[in-house]
Design an enzyme around this catalytic site. Structure first.
Site, PDB file in Angstrom:
ATOM      1  N   ASN A  67       0.780  -1.170   0.068  1.00  0.00           N
ATOM      2  CA  ASN A  67       0.256   0.072  -0.028  1.00  0.00           C
ATOM      3  C   ASN A  67       1.023   1.083  -0.133  1.00  0.00           C
ATOM      4  O   ASN A  67       1.350   1.576   1.156  1.00  0.00           O
ATOM      5  CB  ASN A  67      -1.051  -0.159   1.122  1.00  0.00           C
ATOM      6  CG  ASN A  67      -1.606   1.190   1.451  1.00  0.00           C
ATOM      7  OD1 ASN A  67      -1.896   1.973   0.481  1.00  0.00           O
ATOM      8  ND2 ASN A  67      -2.442   1.322   2.490  1.00  0.00           N
ATOM      9  N   LYS A  85       0.051   4.220  -0.165  1.00  0.00           N
ATOM     10  CA  LYS A  85      -0.557   5.363   0.601  1.00  0.00           C
ATOM     11  C   LYS A  85      -0.195   6.688  -0.595  1.00  0.00           C
ATOM     12  O   LYS A  85      -0.170   6.561  -1.762  1.00  0.00           O
ATOM     13  CB  LYS A  85       0.219   5.481   1.925  1.00  0.00           C
ATOM     14  CG  LYS A  85      -0.049   4.224   2.611  1.00  0.00           C
ATOM     15  CD  LYS A  85       0.323   4.533   4.042  1.00  0.00           C
ATOM     16  CE  LYS A  85      -0.100   2.977   5.016  1.00  0.00           C
ATOM     17  NZ  LYS A  85       0.114   3.084   6.410  1.00  0.00           N
ATOM     18  N   HIS A 114      -9.305   1.177   4.941  1.00  0.00           N
ATOM     19  CA  HIS A 114      -7.953   1.096   5.682  1.00  0.00           C
ATOM     20  C   HIS A 114      -8.270   2.135   6.843  1.00  0.00           C
ATOM     21  O   HIS A 114      -9.204   3.011   6.883  1.00  0.00           O
ATOM     22  CB  HIS A 114      -7.254   1.739   4.638  1.00  0.00           C
ATOM     23  CG  HIS A 114      -5.910   1.767   5.183  1.00  0.00           C
ATOM     24  ND1 HIS A 114      -5.171   2.519   6.061  1.00  0.00           N
ATOM     25  CD2 HIS A 114      -4.779   1.080   5.172  1.00  0.00           C
ATOM     26  CE1 HIS A 114      -3.914   2.451   6.415  1.00  0.00           C
ATOM     27  NE2 HIS A 114      -3.725   1.189   5.884  1.00  0.00           N
ATOM     28  N   GLU A 167      -6.658   4.452   7.751  1.00  0.00           N
ATOM     29  CA  GLU A 167      -6.546   5.989   7.685  1.00  0.00           C
ATOM     30  C   GLU A 167      -7.761   6.504   7.092  1.00  0.00           C
ATOM     31  O   GLU A 167      -8.230   7.838   7.251  1.00  0.00           O
ATOM     32  CB  GLU A 167      -5.287   6.123   6.854  1.00  0.00           C
ATOM     33  CG  GLU A 167      -3.964   5.829   7.768  1.00  0.00           C
ATOM     34  CD  GLU A 167      -2.717   5.280   6.833  1.00  0.00           C
ATOM     35  OE1 GLU A 167      -2.688   5.433   5.678  1.00  0.00           O
ATOM     36  OE2 GLU A 167      -1.893   4.500   7.533  1.00  0.00           O
ATOM     37  N   GLU A 208      -5.074  -4.990  10.603  1.00  0.00           N
ATOM     38  CA  GLU A 208      -4.081  -3.991  10.731  1.00  0.00           C
ATOM     39  C   GLU A 208      -4.351  -3.312  11.933  1.00  0.00           C
ATOM     40  O   GLU A 208      -5.103  -2.213  12.156  1.00  0.00           O
ATOM     41  CB  GLU A 208      -4.153  -2.895   9.634  1.00  0.00           C
ATOM     42  CG  GLU A 208      -3.982  -3.530   8.295  1.00  0.00           C
ATOM     43  CD  GLU A 208      -3.194  -2.562   7.343  1.00  0.00           C
ATOM     44  OE1 GLU A 208      -2.223  -2.643   6.652  1.00  0.00           O
ATOM     45  OE2 GLU A 208      -3.753  -1.424   7.145  1.00  0.00           O
ATOM     46  N   GLY A 224       2.802   2.117  10.896  1.00  0.00           N
ATOM     47  CA  GLY A 224       3.813   3.304  10.792  1.00  0.00           C
ATOM     48  C   GLY A 224       4.318   3.661  12.111  1.00  0.00           C
ATOM     49  O   GLY A 224       5.120   4.851  12.135  1.00  0.00           O
ATOM     50  N   SER A 257       3.633  -2.225  10.285  1.00  0.00           N
ATOM     51  CA  SER A 257       5.156  -2.261  10.605  1.00  0.00           C
ATOM     52  C   SER A 257       5.729  -3.576  10.162  1.00  0.00           C
ATOM     53  O   SER A 257       6.545  -4.025  10.721  1.00  0.00           O
ATOM     54  CB  SER A 257       5.535  -1.924  11.962  1.00  0.00           C
ATOM     55  OG  SER A 257       4.986  -0.653  12.291  1.00  0.00           O
TER      56      SER A 257
HETATM   57  P1  13P Z   1       3.038   0.173   7.662  1.00  0.00           P
HETATM   58  O1  13P Z   1       3.861  -1.108   6.968  1.00  0.00           O
HETATM   59  O2  13P Z   1       3.975   1.336   7.238  1.00  0.00           O
HETATM   60  O3  13P Z   1       3.053   0.264   9.350  1.00  0.00           O
HETATM   61  O4  13P Z   1       1.757   0.615   7.068  1.00  0.00           O
HETATM   62  C1  13P Z   1       0.705  -0.530   7.291  1.00  0.00           C
HETATM   63  C2  13P Z   1      -0.494  -0.299   6.622  1.00  0.00           C
HETATM   64  O5  13P Z   1      -1.058   0.585   6.976  1.00  0.00           O
HETATM   65  C3  13P Z   1      -0.598  -0.870   5.172  1.00  0.00           C
HETATM   66  O6  13P Z   1      -1.993  -0.693   4.587  1.00  0.00           O
END
Ligand code: 13P
Length: 250
Positions: free
Chosen positions: A9, A11, A95, A97, A167, A173, A213
């Site tokens: 992803n 982002k 997601h 976010e 997740e 992150g 992560s």
């Molecule tokens: P990270 O791998 O940067 O922690 O992000 C995970 C994520 O949100 C993937 O959709």
């Protein structure tokens, strides 16, 4: 029996030249890995360029979100049909976010999933608890609500087009990965919820990815868990070496 999935992803990262540099670096490092479903999810604006660059590589193309209507007066939205038209096979929906920053509810996530499956896309359906929810002992309640809300009204056959991604929000992150035990426990719980909502066969065949992560250093222990079928990766998907290492570990 469940083919592992490693999905990147991206982002809100990567201009077109940067995206092309990433996939051109990645492709030679993972060529021939037909036993892993590799997916990349660029921003909308570079999807078509990435499609052209990865053609014939076996890498699947995803969008990071979609709307539920096919077309209409919905300024700023992109429909599942349009994503399929531009070469996407997958789409990420729900997601954390989007839930956190754009107030997406389980009901909105459900409409998006149904529309995307209806358009023939495979959905990567994201769920996960916040730190506060975990610390107050509500993880399983939250996951159960997200699973049943997100998949409401769907039938077993629809689930062939759904991949679940667990997740935990506190692991995204932050560099703070869920332990193998925490992740396995959540995945087994999610699988049991899928079994309740549909049936045991659907639960056994649905892929459940871990996200938060994930790095080359921790993928091995996670993917060795019986209910972890791959990873949805943010940061480590942005560089050819680290993403290829994840694919090659799966
Ligand atoms: P990270 O791998 O940067 O922690 O992000 C995970 C994520 O949100 C993937 O959709």
């Amino acid at each position: 029996m469940r083919k592992p999935v490693i999905a990147g992803n991206w982002k809100l990262y990567k201009t077109a030249p940067e995206a092309l540099e990433l996939v051109s670096g990645l492709m030679p490092l993972i060529s021939g890995r037909s036993n892993v479903e590799v997916v990349v999810a660029p921003v909308f604006t570079v999807i078509d360029r990435v499609r052209a660059a990865i053609a014939g590589s076996g890498i699947f193309l995803a969008a990071q979100d979609c709307f539920w209507e096919e077309e209409g007066a919905f300024t700023g939205e992109v429909s599942p049909k349009m994503l399929a038209d531009v070469g996407c096979s997958h789409v990420i929906v729900g997601h954390s976010e989007r839930r956190q920053f754009f107030a997406e509810s389980d009901a909105a996530v459900n409409k998006k999933i149904r529309a995307a499956v209806g358009a023939g896309l495979t959905v990567i359906f994201c769920i996960g608890e916040t730190l506060e929810e975990r610390e107050s002992g509500n993880t399983f309640n939250v996951l159960s609500g997200q699973v049943s809300g997100g998949l409401e009204g769907m039938v077993p056959a629809d689930m062939e087009k759904v991949i679940v991604a667990y997740e935990p929000v506190w692991a995204i992150g932050t560099g703070r990965t869920a332990s193998e035990t925490q992740a396995q426990e959540a995945h087994a719980f999610i699988r049991s919820q899928v079994s309740k909502l549909f049936n045991a066969e659907v639960a056994q065949s649905v892929r459940i990815l871990y996200g938060g992560s994930v790095k080359p250093e921790n993928i091995g222990g996670l993917i060795a868990q019986p209910d972890i079928d791959g990873a949805l990766v943010g940061g480590a998907s942005l560089k050819p070496d680290s993403f290829a290492a994840l694919v090659n570990a799966a």
